[in-house]
Design an enzyme around this catalytic site. Sequence first.
Site, PDB file in Angstrom:
ATOM      1  N   GLY A  14      -8.523  -7.997 -62.010  1.00 48.56           N
ATOM      2  CA  GLY A  14      -9.748  -8.472 -61.374  1.00 48.56           C
ATOM      3  C   GLY A  14     -10.178  -9.869 -61.779  1.00 48.56           C
ATOM      4  O   GLY A  14     -11.375 -10.162 -61.804  1.00 48.56           O
ATOM      5  N   ARG A  67      -3.041   8.675 -46.245  1.00 43.43           N
ATOM      6  CA  ARG A  67      -3.668   7.345 -46.226  1.00 43.43           C
ATOM      7  C   ARG A  67      -4.942   7.335 -45.372  1.00 43.43           C
ATOM      8  O   ARG A  67      -5.897   6.634 -45.678  1.00 43.43           O
ATOM      9  CB  ARG A  67      -2.660   6.319 -45.704  1.00 43.43           C
ATOM     10  CG  ARG A  67      -2.948   4.930 -46.230  1.00 43.43           C
ATOM     11  CD  ARG A  67      -2.014   3.906 -45.654  1.00 43.43           C
ATOM     12  NE  ARG A  67      -0.741   3.883 -46.328  1.00 43.43           N
ATOM     13  CZ  ARG A  67       0.323   3.233 -45.880  1.00 43.43           C
ATOM     14  NH1 ARG A  67       0.281   2.588 -44.731  1.00 43.43           N
ATOM     15  NH2 ARG A  67       1.440   3.244 -46.562  1.00 43.43           N
ATOM     16  N   ILE A  94      -1.064  -0.846 -49.163  1.00 46.46           N
ATOM     17  CA  ILE A  94      -0.968  -1.221 -47.736  1.00 46.46           C
ATOM     18  C   ILE A  94      -2.109  -0.509 -47.006  1.00 46.46           C
ATOM     19  O   ILE A  94      -2.409   0.659 -47.290  1.00 46.46           O
ATOM     20  CB  ILE A  94       0.382  -0.735 -47.163  1.00 46.46           C
ATOM     21  CG1 ILE A  94       1.538  -1.354 -47.934  1.00 46.46           C
ATOM     22  CG2 ILE A  94       0.461  -0.994 -45.661  1.00 46.46           C
ATOM     23  CD1 ILE A  94       1.987  -2.700 -47.460  1.00 46.46           C
ATOM     24  N   LEU A  95      -2.747  -1.214 -46.074  1.00 49.67           N
ATOM     25  CA  LEU A  95      -3.836  -0.606 -45.287  1.00 49.67           C
ATOM     26  C   LEU A  95      -3.374  -0.367 -43.854  1.00 49.67           C
ATOM     27  O   LEU A  95      -2.734  -1.230 -43.242  1.00 49.67           O
ATOM     28  CB  LEU A  95      -5.059  -1.529 -45.311  1.00 49.67           C
ATOM     29  CG  LEU A  95      -5.722  -1.679 -46.688  1.00 49.67           C
ATOM     30  CD1 LEU A  95      -6.659  -2.886 -46.714  1.00 49.67           C
ATOM     31  CD2 LEU A  95      -6.472  -0.407 -47.087  1.00 49.67           C
ATOM     32  N   HIS A 111      -3.253 -14.124 -51.437  1.00 43.30           N
ATOM     33  CA  HIS A 111      -1.839 -13.828 -51.694  1.00 43.30           C
ATOM     34  C   HIS A 111      -1.227 -15.002 -52.457  1.00 43.30           C
ATOM     35  O   HIS A 111      -1.450 -16.157 -52.083  1.00 43.30           O
ATOM     36  CB  HIS A 111      -1.084 -13.581 -50.382  1.00 43.30           C
ATOM     37  CG  HIS A 111       0.355 -13.231 -50.619  1.00 43.30           C
ATOM     38  ND1 HIS A 111       0.734 -12.004 -51.130  1.00 43.30           N
ATOM     39  CD2 HIS A 111       1.490 -13.953 -50.461  1.00 43.30           C
ATOM     40  CE1 HIS A 111       2.063 -11.982 -51.258  1.00 43.30           C
ATOM     41  NE2 HIS A 111       2.534 -13.144 -50.865  1.00 43.30           N
ATOM     42  N   ASP A 147       0.425  -9.193 -45.498  1.00 40.58           N
ATOM     43  CA  ASP A 147       0.272 -10.614 -45.853  1.00 40.58           C
ATOM     44  C   ASP A 147       0.339 -11.520 -44.622  1.00 40.58           C
ATOM     45  O   ASP A 147       0.974 -12.581 -44.633  1.00 40.58           O
ATOM     46  CB  ASP A 147       1.334 -11.026 -46.904  1.00 40.58           C
ATOM     47  CG  ASP A 147       1.173 -10.245 -48.199  1.00 40.58           C
ATOM     48  OD1 ASP A 147       0.022  -9.942 -48.557  1.00 40.58           O
ATOM     49  OD2 ASP A 147       2.189  -9.921 -48.836  1.00 40.58           O
ATOM     50  N   GLU A 176      -6.227 -19.828 -57.224  1.00 35.59           N
ATOM     51  CA  GLU A 176      -6.831 -18.695 -56.503  1.00 35.59           C
ATOM     52  C   GLU A 176      -8.317 -18.593 -56.847  1.00 35.59           C
ATOM     53  O   GLU A 176      -9.162 -18.365 -55.983  1.00 35.59           O
ATOM     54  CB  GLU A 176      -6.125 -17.381 -56.873  1.00 35.59           C
ATOM     55  CG  GLU A 176      -4.667 -17.320 -56.462  1.00 35.59           C
ATOM     56  CD  GLU A 176      -4.016 -15.975 -56.810  1.00 35.59           C
ATOM     57  OE1 GLU A 176      -4.702 -14.941 -56.760  1.00 35.59           O
ATOM     58  OE2 GLU A 176      -2.809 -15.981 -57.140  1.00 35.59           O
TER      59      GLU A 176
HETATM   60  C1  GAR Z   1      -3.399 -12.218 -57.653  1.00 34.97           C
HETATM   61  O1  GAR Z   1      -2.426 -13.137 -58.056  1.00 34.97           O
HETATM   62  C2  GAR Z   1      -3.338 -12.015 -56.150  1.00 34.97           C
HETATM   63  O2  GAR Z   1      -2.978 -13.181 -55.456  1.00 34.97           O
HETATM   64  C3  GAR Z   1      -2.269 -10.957 -56.033  1.00 34.97           C
HETATM   65  O3  GAR Z   1      -2.532 -10.075 -57.094  1.00 34.97           O
HETATM   66  C4  GAR Z   1      -3.124 -10.811 -58.174  1.00 34.97           C
HETATM   67  C5  GAR Z   1      -4.379 -10.095 -58.603  1.00 34.97           C
HETATM   68  O4  GAR Z   1      -4.894 -10.674 -59.768  1.00 34.97           O
HETATM   69  N1  GAR Z   1      -2.327 -10.296 -54.757  1.00 34.97           N
HETATM   70  C6  GAR Z   1      -1.255  -9.929 -54.065  1.00 34.97           C
HETATM   71  O5  GAR Z   1      -0.128 -10.066 -54.449  1.00 34.97           O
HETATM   72  C7  GAR Z   1      -1.572  -9.290 -52.705  1.00 34.97           C
HETATM   73  N2  GAR Z   1      -0.423  -9.317 -51.865  1.00 34.97           N
HETATM   74  P1  GAR Z   1      -6.370 -10.306 -60.264  1.00 34.97           P
HETATM   75  O6  GAR Z   1      -6.474  -8.786 -60.289  1.00 34.97           O
HETATM   76  O7  GAR Z   1      -6.420 -10.883 -61.640  1.00 34.97           O
HETATM   77  O8  GAR Z   1      -7.341 -10.934 -59.331  1.00 34.97           O
END
Ligand code: GAR
Length: 217
Positions: A14, A67, A94-95, A111, A147, A176
Site C-alpha cells: 500500500g 468471482r 483480475i476483475l 501499472h 492492464d 507512481e
Molecule cells: C505497484 O508497483 C503497482 O504499480 C503494482 O503493484 C505495486 C503495488 O505497490 N501494480 C500492478 O502490478 C498492477 N498490475 P504498493 O502496494 O506499494 O502500492
Amino acid sequence: MRKLKLGVMISGGGTNLQALIDACASPDFPAEINVVVSNRPGAFGLERAQKAGIQSVCIDHTEFPDRETFEASIHDCLKKHNVELVCLAGFMRILNASFVGRWKDRMINVHPSLLPSYKGLHTHARAIEDGVRFGGCTIHFVRPEMDDGPIIMQAAVPIEPDDTEDSLAEKILAYEHVMYPAAVRLIAEGKVRVSGRKCAFKDVVIGKTGLISPPQP
Ligand code: GAR
C-alpha cells in the site's frame, strides 16, 4: 471545496495508498478517501488506513465461492461508502467485465510499465531482460482487458546497466507515488475525460521534452 470520494483497492504494502493518504491530508487536495478495501487480510495497507483514521474493509477472495459473489461484495461496499472513483493501487486480482463495466470511466489503475508494453506480472525483470532503455509506469482508466484502458499519465524511467528488478521497481515506485495523486487531481478537477480509446485533456500542459538514453551532449 467539493471533494471527490475515493475507494482505494489494495492487496499488499500500500505505498501508493500512502501517497494518496498523504495527498488527501492537504486541505486543498480535491479528493478524500472514503474506504480502503483489501482482498488480503494481512495487507499492510490496511494498517496504513487504520493509522490514518480511514475506514478499511477486508473482503477476502478465498471466502467466496466464485468471482461474481466476491466482486458483488466489493461493489456493495464501495456503494455503501458513496465512492465516486475507484483507485486500484496494487490490487492483484483480475476483475470481471461486469464489475469493470459498472465502474466504467470511474475506476483507475497504476501499472509499473509504459503501457501497452509489459502488461501483467514481472514487468521490471522482463524490461531488463529485453535491454529496453526505459521502464516506467502508467495511470489509466480500467477496461476489462488486463492492464488496458485510456492512459491518463505516464512516467518514463531510464534503465541503468546495473539495475536489478528490485532497484528498478524502487525507482519506478517513486514516480507512481507522484503520479497517482496527480492523476486523481486531474479527474477531480474535470481536466481529463475519456474520449473513445484515449483521454482528452483540458487546461493541461503536455511536455515536449524527449529523452535519449544514453544521453547525447
Ligand atoms: C505497484 O508497483 C503497482 O504499480 C503494482 O503493484 C505495486 C503495488 O505497490 N501494480 C500492478 O502490478 C498492477 N498490475 P504498493 O502496494 O506499494 O502500492
